[in-house]
Scaffold this motif. Structure first.
Motif: not given
Length: 332
Positions: A166, A274, A276, A283, A287, A298, A300, A302
């Motif tokens: 992040d 990252w 979400r 996000l 991306e 990548l 992601v 949740d």
């Protein structure tokens, strides 16, 4: 009507005085609290490396001969805040080294108060030199991303793998970042009053942490205490106040990390992790960053906001370990 105006005026004046007294109180509290040198304040058995004339604090997990992974933190953090992922990665055989980057943690602060990406990059590579690391993997979170990516672009041949959590880069900015009331806060006392009431105020540490995580229950008293622990180092409020200008709100549009062309020619493998639900660096930014690198993955998560190493440490450990075992020459 005149009486109401007078009452309103007195109330406004009283409010201003109360705010001023409160700010001064926080600054005085910071002055009393910040009474130890970095070495005096650091945990027992603390490790320091001399980098560009500065003693930089770091922590180590894992075997001496394990594949090296350097970890760099973001705003208001330090090495120990990585413990939930560093310790398990060390148990898997990696030599995990988390570093305090000035002006945070227990590392000495530079006399020139330079916290730009270029200065950050010099300290990243200088720290690796100090530990005799010619090749290494490196991970970084949030604000620290700009300086670490700058270092990776300066010395790509030394980077085995790059891990971005992040990261806050501000890619595509066409104007310099605007610091509210910059002309006023460029003066020492107003800047120090603001800093003492916010960034270096232990009473604000918990609220600040909760702002960046999705599940407030993770902001335990123990974790908050870890984040607040280095706030007793001499000169912290003054140093962080300078960082606001030469670091957080510095104009980095000409930095290496601000040029998309440098991403497209970066050969080492990259893992982008990252949240979400990230409300600080959405996000979409993750991306975009992943799409710029030619060899990037990548992942992601949740239910995660801005600090995945705290919010989902087990998943972060799994992702990093699998990635390094697949991509890093020294981890195979």
């Amino acid at each position: 009507m005149r009486r109401l105006i007078r009452i309103a005026g007195w109330l406004a004046l009283t409010l201003v005085v109360l705010i001023a007294v409160t700010l001064v109180g926080f600054r005085c509290a910071a002055a009393l609290r910040e009474n130890l040198s970095p070495e005096e304040a650091a945990p027992a058995g603390a490790l320091f490396a001399k980098v560009d004339g500065l003693k930089m604090h770091y922590q180590v997990w894992g075997p001496q001969d394990g594949p090296p992974l350097l970890l760099f933190h973001g705003t208001a953090s330090w090495a120990e805040t990585y413990r939930d992922v560093a310790a398990p990665l060390g148990e898997q055989g990696f030599r995990v080294i988390a570093v305090d980057m000035p002006p945070f943690g227990y590392s000495e602060r530079p006399a020139d108060q330079d916290y730009s990406r270029a200065a950050h990059a010099r300290r990243v590579l200088g720290f690796a030199d100090a530990l005799g690391l010619r090749h290494f993997s490196v991970g970084v979170h949030s604000y620290g991303g700009g300086g670490v990516i700058e270092a990776a672009f300066l010395a790509p041949a030394r980077i085995d793998s790059l891990i971005l959590l992040d990261v806050a880069l501000g890619l595509g900015q066409t104007e310099a970042p605007a610091f509210p009331f910059a002309s006023f806060l460029s003066r020492d006392w107003p800047r120090q009053l603001l800093t003492a009431a916010t960034f270096t105020n232990p009473l604000m540490t918990g609220a600040g942490l909760r702002r960046f995580i999705e599940n407030d229950d993770l902001a335990t008293a123990e974790r908050i205490a870890i984040y607040a622990r280095p706030l007793n180092v001499k000169g912290t409020t003054d140093a962080v106040g300078h960082w606001l200008f030469s670091g957080l709100f510095n104009d980095e549009r000409k930095s290496l990390a601000a040029d998309p062309a440098n991403y497209r020619t970066f050969a080492p493998p990259v893992l982008v992790i990252w949240g979400r639900e990230d409300s600080t660096t959405p996000l979409k930014q993750g991306e975009e960053i992943a799409s710029l690198f030619p060899h990037a993955e990548l992942a992601v998560l949740d239910g995660v906001n801005h600090i995945p190493q705290i919010e989902r440490p087990q998943d972060v450990v799994r992702l990093i370990a699998n990635f390094l075992k697949r991509t890093s020459p020294t981890a195979r």
